[in-house]
Design a protein around this motif. Structure first.
Motif, PDB file in Angstrom:
ATOM      1  N   GLU A  36     -37.869  -6.727 -14.568  1.00 37.07           N
ATOM      2  CA  GLU A  36     -38.535  -7.221 -13.360  1.00 37.07           C
ATOM      3  C   GLU A  36     -39.553  -8.267 -13.794  1.00 37.07           C
ATOM      4  N   SER A  37     -39.240  -9.526 -13.567  1.00 40.07           N
ATOM      5  CA  SER A  37     -40.101 -10.619 -14.015  1.00 40.07           C
ATOM      6  C   SER A  37     -39.742 -11.865 -13.224  1.00 40.07           C
ATOM      7  N   SER A  38     -40.255 -13.015 -13.651  1.00 41.37           N
ATOM      8  CA  SER A  38     -39.889 -14.259 -12.985  1.00 41.37           C
ATOM      9  C   SER A  38     -39.932 -15.396 -14.001  1.00 41.37           C
ATOM     10  N   GLU A  40     -41.306 -18.177 -13.599  1.00 37.47           N
ATOM     11  CA  GLU A  40     -42.670 -18.706 -13.582  1.00 37.47           C
ATOM     12  C   GLU A  40     -43.591 -17.893 -14.514  1.00 37.47           C
ATOM     13  N   TRP A  41     -43.512 -16.558 -14.421  1.00 39.82           N
ATOM     14  CA  TRP A  41     -44.379 -15.691 -15.238  1.00 39.82           C
ATOM     15  C   TRP A  41     -44.059 -15.898 -16.720  1.00 39.82           C
ATOM     16  N   ILE A  42     -42.784 -15.903 -17.065  1.00 42.03           N
ATOM     17  CA  ILE A  42     -42.400 -16.029 -18.480  1.00 42.03           C
ATOM     18  C   ILE A  42     -42.855 -17.383 -19.030  1.00 42.03           C
ATOM     19  N   GLN A  44     -45.240 -19.335 -17.870  1.00 48.10           N
ATOM     20  CA  GLN A  44     -46.706 -19.442 -17.896  1.00 48.10           C
ATOM     21  C   GLN A  44     -47.312 -18.628 -19.050  1.00 48.10           C
ATOM     22  N   ARG A  45     -46.749 -17.430 -19.317  1.00 55.21           N
ATOM     23  CA  ARG A  45     -47.320 -16.553 -20.353  1.00 55.21           C
ATOM     24  C   ARG A  45     -46.871 -16.902 -21.768  1.00 55.21           C
ATOM     25  N   THR A  46     -45.688 -17.553 -21.904  1.00 57.00           N
ATOM     26  CA  THR A  46     -45.156 -17.757 -23.258  1.00 57.00           C
ATOM     27  C   THR A  46     -44.691 -19.182 -23.540  1.00 57.00           C
ATOM     28  N   ALA A 120     -41.615  -9.920 -41.615  1.00 56.46           N
ATOM     29  CA  ALA A 120     -41.520 -10.228 -40.184  1.00 56.46           C
ATOM     30  C   ALA A 120     -41.706 -11.720 -39.907  1.00 56.46           C
ATOM     31  N   CYS A 121     -42.570 -12.043 -38.954  1.00 52.99           N
ATOM     32  CA  CYS A 121     -42.698 -13.447 -38.520  1.00 52.99           C
ATOM     33  C   CYS A 121     -43.443 -14.309 -39.536  1.00 52.99           C
ATOM     34  N   ALA A 122     -44.019 -13.679 -40.559  1.00 52.08           N
ATOM     35  CA  ALA A 122     -44.663 -14.446 -41.637  1.00 52.08           C
ATOM     36  C   ALA A 122     -43.684 -14.688 -42.772  1.00 52.08           C
ATOM     37  N   ASP A 159     -36.988  -3.664 -21.703  1.00 55.85           N
ATOM     38  CA  ASP A 159     -38.427  -3.449 -21.934  1.00 55.85           C
ATOM     39  C   ASP A 159     -39.197  -4.698 -21.483  1.00 55.85           C
ATOM     40  N   ARG A 160     -39.972  -4.530 -20.432  1.00 52.51           N
ATOM     41  CA  ARG A 160     -40.714  -5.639 -19.822  1.00 52.51           C
ATOM     42  C   ARG A 160     -41.742  -6.270 -20.754  1.00 52.51           C
ATOM     43  N   SER A 161     -42.133  -5.530 -21.813  1.00 52.71           N
ATOM     44  CA  SER A 161     -43.191  -6.060 -22.671  1.00 52.71           C
ATOM     45  C   SER A 161     -42.657  -6.819 -23.887  1.00 52.71           C
ATOM     46  N   THR A 217     -41.377  -2.459 -30.571  1.00 50.10           N
ATOM     47  CA  THR A 217     -42.394  -2.188 -29.557  1.00 50.10           C
ATOM     48  C   THR A 217     -43.648  -3.000 -29.917  1.00 50.10           C
ATOM     49  N   MET A 218     -44.344  -3.487 -28.918  1.00 41.90           N
ATOM     50  CA  MET A 218     -45.463  -4.400 -29.201  1.00 41.90           C
ATOM     51  C   MET A 218     -46.621  -4.173 -28.229  1.00 41.90           C
ATOM     52  N   ALA A 219     -47.833  -4.111 -28.782  1.00 41.03           N
ATOM     53  CA  ALA A 219     -49.035  -4.095 -27.944  1.00 41.03           C
ATOM     54  C   ALA A 219     -49.475  -5.542 -27.789  1.00 41.03           C
ATOM     55  N   GLY A 220     -48.963  -6.205 -26.763  1.00 37.39           N
ATOM     56  CA  GLY A 220     -49.090  -7.654 -26.592  1.00 37.39           C
ATOM     57  C   GLY A 220     -50.517  -8.172 -26.655  1.00 37.39           C
ATOM     58  N   GLN A 221     -51.420  -7.482 -25.980  1.00 35.79           N
ATOM     59  CA  GLN A 221     -52.795  -8.017 -25.933  1.00 35.79           C
ATOM     60  C   GLN A 221     -53.490  -7.946 -27.288  1.00 35.79           C
ATOM     61  N   GLN A 222     -53.176  -6.883 -28.059  1.00 36.93           N
ATOM     62  CA  GLN A 222     -53.773  -6.780 -29.401  1.00 36.93           C
ATOM     63  C   GLN A 222     -53.257  -7.902 -30.304  1.00 36.93           C
ATOM     64  N   PRO A 254     -46.840 -24.006 -36.297  1.00 38.62           N
ATOM     65  CA  PRO A 254     -47.171 -22.576 -36.337  1.00 38.62           C
ATOM     66  C   PRO A 254     -45.930 -21.753 -35.996  1.00 38.62           C
ATOM     67  N   HIS A 255     -45.925 -20.494 -36.385  1.00 38.38           N
ATOM     68  CA  HIS A 255     -44.876 -19.576 -35.929  1.00 38.38           C
ATOM     69  C   HIS A 255     -44.768 -19.700 -34.414  1.00 38.38           C
ATOM     70  N   GLN A 256     -43.549 -19.808 -33.927  1.00 34.75           N
ATOM     71  CA  GLN A 256     -43.334 -19.971 -32.483  1.00 34.75           C
ATOM     72  C   GLN A 256     -43.387 -18.599 -31.820  1.00 34.75           C
ATOM     73  N   ALA A 257     -44.602 -18.028 -31.798  1.00 37.84           N
ATOM     74  CA  ALA A 257     -44.807 -16.687 -31.237  1.00 37.84           C
ATOM     75  C   ALA A 257     -44.904 -16.777 -29.726  1.00 37.84           C
ATOM     76  N   ASN A 258     -45.611 -17.839 -29.283  1.00 39.27           N
ATOM     77  CA  ASN A 258     -46.052 -17.853 -27.909  1.00 39.27           C
ATOM     78  C   ASN A 258     -46.883 -19.133 -27.722  1.00 39.27           C
ATOM     79  N   ASN A 259     -46.548 -19.945 -26.735  1.00 35.72           N
ATOM     80  CA  ASN A 259     -47.260 -21.221 -26.565  1.00 35.72           C
ATOM     81  C   ASN A 259     -48.751 -21.043 -26.297  1.00 35.72           C
ATOM     82  N   ARG A 260     -49.115 -19.944 -25.635  1.00 36.20           N
ATOM     83  CA  ARG A 260     -50.543 -19.739 -25.344  1.00 36.20           C
ATOM     84  C   ARG A 260     -51.321 -19.478 -26.632  1.00 36.20           C
ATOM     85  N   ILE A 261     -50.664 -18.831 -27.610  1.00 36.52           N
ATOM     86  CA  ILE A 261     -51.311 -18.617 -28.913  1.00 36.52           C
ATOM     87  C   ILE A 261     -51.474 -19.961 -29.610  1.00 36.52           C
ATOM     88  N   THR A 262     -50.428 -20.787 -29.567  1.00 39.82           N
ATOM     89  CA  THR A 262     -50.516 -22.127 -30.179  1.00 39.82           C
ATOM     90  C   THR A 262     -51.651 -22.922 -29.535  1.00 39.82           C
TER      91      THR A 262
HETATM   92  C1  LIG Z   1     -46.844 -10.206 -24.027  1.00 43.16           C
HETATM   93  C2  LIG Z   1     -47.834 -10.913 -23.107  1.00 43.16           C
HETATM   94  C3  LIG Z   1     -47.203 -12.219 -22.611  1.00 43.16           C
HETATM   95  C4  LIG Z   1     -48.106 -10.015 -21.908  1.00 43.16           C
HETATM   96  O1  LIG Z   1     -49.078 -10.625 -21.088  1.00 43.16           O
HETATM   97  P1  LIG Z   1     -50.350  -9.764 -20.619  1.00 43.16           P
HETATM   98  O2  LIG Z   1     -51.140 -10.639 -19.749  1.00 43.16           O
HETATM   99  O3  LIG Z   1     -51.001  -9.207 -21.849  1.00 43.16           O
HETATM  100  O4  LIG Z   1     -49.617  -8.628 -19.811  1.00 43.16           O
HETATM  101  P2  LIG Z   1     -50.197  -7.248 -19.299  1.00 43.16           P
HETATM  102  O5  LIG Z   1     -49.365  -6.167 -19.861  1.00 43.16           O
HETATM  103  O6  LIG Z   1     -51.688  -7.162 -19.449  1.00 43.16           O
HETATM  104  O7  LIG Z   1     -49.909  -7.376 -17.752  1.00 43.16           O
HETATM  105  C5  LIG Z   1     -50.554  -8.348 -16.934  1.00 43.16           C
HETATM  106  C6  LIG Z   1     -49.815  -8.436 -15.631  1.00 43.16           C
HETATM  107  O8  LIG Z   1     -48.504  -9.011 -15.854  1.00 43.16           O
HETATM  108  C7  LIG Z   1     -47.512  -8.096 -15.407  1.00 43.16           C
HETATM  109  N1  LIG Z   1     -46.393  -8.156 -16.338  1.00 43.16           N
HETATM  110  C8  LIG Z   1     -46.281  -7.553 -17.547  1.00 43.16           C
HETATM  111  N2  LIG Z   1     -45.099  -7.856 -18.087  1.00 43.16           N
HETATM  112  C9  LIG Z   1     -44.448  -8.647 -17.208  1.00 43.16           C
HETATM  113  C10 LIG Z   1     -43.204  -9.290 -17.212  1.00 43.16           C
HETATM  114  N3  LIG Z   1     -42.365  -9.188 -18.255  1.00 43.16           N
HETATM  115  N4  LIG Z   1     -42.875 -10.058 -16.163  1.00 43.16           N
HETATM  116  C11 LIG Z   1     -43.707 -10.191 -15.102  1.00 43.16           C
HETATM  117  N5  LIG Z   1     -44.906  -9.610 -15.043  1.00 43.16           N
HETATM  118  C12 LIG Z   1     -45.270  -8.849 -16.090  1.00 43.16           C
HETATM  119  C13 LIG Z   1     -48.166  -6.742 -15.385  1.00 43.16           C
HETATM  120  O9  LIG Z   1     -47.538  -5.888 -14.475  1.00 43.16           O
HETATM  121  C14 LIG Z   1     -49.576  -7.080 -14.958  1.00 43.16           C
HETATM  122  O10 LIG Z   1     -49.588  -7.311 -13.573  1.00 43.16           O
HETATM  123  P3  LIG Z   1     -50.898  -6.897 -12.702  1.00 43.16           P
HETATM  124  O11 LIG Z   1     -51.993  -7.822 -13.187  1.00 43.16           O
HETATM  125  O12 LIG Z   1     -50.450  -7.211 -11.302  1.00 43.16           O
HETATM  126  O13 LIG Z   1     -51.159  -5.470 -12.974  1.00 43.16           O
HETATM  127  C15 LIG Z   1     -49.182 -11.230 -23.843  1.00 43.16           C
HETATM  128  O14 LIG Z   1     -49.849 -10.026 -24.146  1.00 43.16           O
HETATM  129  C16 LIG Z   1     -48.978 -12.001 -25.095  1.00 43.16           C
HETATM  130  O15 LIG Z   1     -48.667 -13.163 -25.043  1.00 43.16           O
HETATM  131  N6  LIG Z   1     -49.164 -11.349 -26.273  1.00 43.16           N
HETATM  132  C17 LIG Z   1     -48.849 -11.926 -27.549  1.00 43.16           C
HETATM  133  C18 LIG Z   1     -47.476 -11.480 -27.931  1.00 43.16           C
HETATM  134  C19 LIG Z   1     -46.863 -12.264 -29.040  1.00 43.16           C
HETATM  135  O16 LIG Z   1     -47.028 -13.453 -29.143  1.00 43.16           O
HETATM  136  N7  LIG Z   1     -46.107 -11.590 -29.897  1.00 43.16           N
HETATM  137  C20 LIG Z   1     -45.417 -12.195 -30.959  1.00 43.16           C
HETATM  138  C21 LIG Z   1     -46.049 -11.800 -32.235  1.00 43.16           C
HETATM  139  S1  LIG Z   1     -45.096 -12.364 -33.573  1.00 43.16           S
END
Ligand SMILES: CC(C)(COP(=O)(O)OP(=O)(O)OC[C@H]1O[C@@H](n2cnc3c(N)ncnc32)[C@H](O)[C@@H]1OP(=O)(O)O)[C@@H](O)C(=O)NCCC(=O)NCCS
Length: 330
Positions: A36-38, A40-42, A44-46, A120-122, A159-161, A217-222, A254-262
């Motif tokens: 469940e995503s979009s 736009e979200w993907i 914008q976040r990556t 891994a990515c290094a 897995d949405r994360s 599995t990944m703790a994205g914010q950390q 840089p490692h292409q982890a995520n554009n927001r990190i770059t």
């Molecule tokens: C993974 C990542 C994009 C997730 O973004 P985030 O803002 O931390 O996501 P959160 O889990 O806090 O969720 C924030 C919101 O997005 C939503 N969300 C989470 N995953 C989603 C998905 N796949 N699609 C759409 N919405 C999603 C959540 O439900 C939440 O919504 P809410 O605010 O309405 O409650 C972000 O943590 C990140 O870029 N981390 C770095 C990961 C990375 O680069 N890893 C590679 C290492 S080599």
């Protein structure tokens, strides 16, 4: 008694780069049929618009072979010239023998030293650091370093994360002797206290026992906090120890982890506008150890990177581990 010590080249250089891009294009619309995503979200976040997964007949081995052949060719060498093969991968699902030994044989690198590393990515920058040392110590003359991943096989597509992020691919570089300095010192390290931040859901014996797969599995914010803080600083240190200033830099890959990190790294580093920044994540996703050589190969192919350019690279990921260096583009 007088032992004969090994004697290597004064300096090492990257001689050729190659990339292998898997055939299957998975765009964000397809991704949104799994989670469940979009789009736009993907984006914008990556920054990811589409990613590549292995298609029919493609494997971590076939991608490694393809990337290595291109790199050896670009270096103007033949497989017989290669005396060491290093592969960084977390997607070779057989613990032994190493993928590197198999790939070395299939390439035709007869009797080459061959070993896999798990960084891994290094992994690509870890491998380059090792290759530079091997060439300068005399332990090897021409080393192929390959970063190869089929993360689609160990990612839970539902897995949405993680599902939207990870991808497949391979990239390679040949490192050999040089008469002038062409690779800066490797800056590398690890923090196993954060091992849980990016890991696998269960060890393989448990997966077999429970009849469930093991997935990333990944703790994205950390990860985000670590990458934009500690790693941004490590990137600055990598440039510093190379002896170059930001003004003397042509490319940042840089490692292409995520554009927001770059983006966050760029704010931290304050690189001049003239520096070309790799953004291949848009088309290829995060393919871990393969991302840096793929991104650099693409910049070379499009003419954005030219022979003699200075290039700052930094890889970081599960471990947590990181490695970076400055190189001169071949
Ligand atoms: C993974 C990542 C994009 C997730 O973004 P985030 O803002 O931390 O996501 P959160 O889990 O806090 O969720 C924030 C919101 O997005 C939503 N969300 C989470 N995953 C989603 C998905 N796949 N699609 C759409 N919405 C999603 C959540 O439900 C939440 O919504 P809410 O605010 O309405 O409650 C972000 O943590 C990140 O870029 N981390 C770095 C990961 C990375 O680069 N890893 C590679 C290492 S080599």
């Amino acid at each position: 008694m007088a032992l004969t010590p090994s004697k290597g080249a004064a300096y090492a250089r990257v001689m050729g780069i190659g990339a292998a891009i898997p055939s299957r294009v998975v765009d964000n619309a397809e991704m949104c049929t799994y989670i469940e995503s979009s789009d736009e979200w993907i984006q914008q976040r990556t920054g990811i618009v589409e990613r590549r997964w292995v298609g029919e007949g493609e494997t971590v081995e076939s991608l490694s072979l393809d990337a290595a052949r291109k790199a050896i060719d670009a270096a103007g060498l033949t497989p017989a010239d290669i005396d060491a093969v290093i592969i960084s991968t977390v997607s070779h699902m057989v613990q032994t023998p190493s993928l590197a030994a198999i790939v070395a044989a299939k390439l035709g690198c007869a009797d080459a030293a061959a070993f896999d590393i798990a960084a891994a990515c290094a992994g690509f920058c870890y491998g380059l650091g090792q290759a530079e040392s091997l060439v300068r110590s005399g332990a090897a003359t021409h080393v192929v370093v390959i970063g190869a991943e089929t993360l689609s096989e160990i990612t839970d597509v539902h897995d949405r994360s993680t599902a939207f992020l990870f991808a497949d691919g391979a990239g390679a570089a040949v490192v050999g002797p040089s008469e002038t300095p062409a690779m800066g010192p490797v800056v590398w390290g690890s923090d196993g206290d954060q091992a849980e931040v990016i890991s696998m859901t269960r060890p393989w014996p448990q997966a077999v026992e429970e009849g469930k797969p093991s997935h990333i599995t990944m703790a994205g914010q950390q990860v985000f906090r670590w990458a934009t803080g500690f790693i941004a600083d490590a990137t600055r240190r990598t440039l510093e120890v190379s002896g170059l200033t930001a003004d003397e830099l042509d490319l940042f890959v840089p490692h292409q982890a995520n554009n927001r990190i770059t983006d966050a790294m760029l704010r931290h580093l304050k690189l001049p506008e003239t520096v070309t920044v790799a953004r291949s994540i848009k088309k290829y996703g995060n393919n871990s150890a393969a991302s840096i050589p793929i991104a650099l190969a693409e910049l070379i192919e499009t003419g954005e990177a030219k022979s003699g350019d200075t290039c700052l690279m930094i890889g970081f990921g599960a471990g947590l581990v990181y490695a970076g260096q400055v190189i001169i583009v071949p």
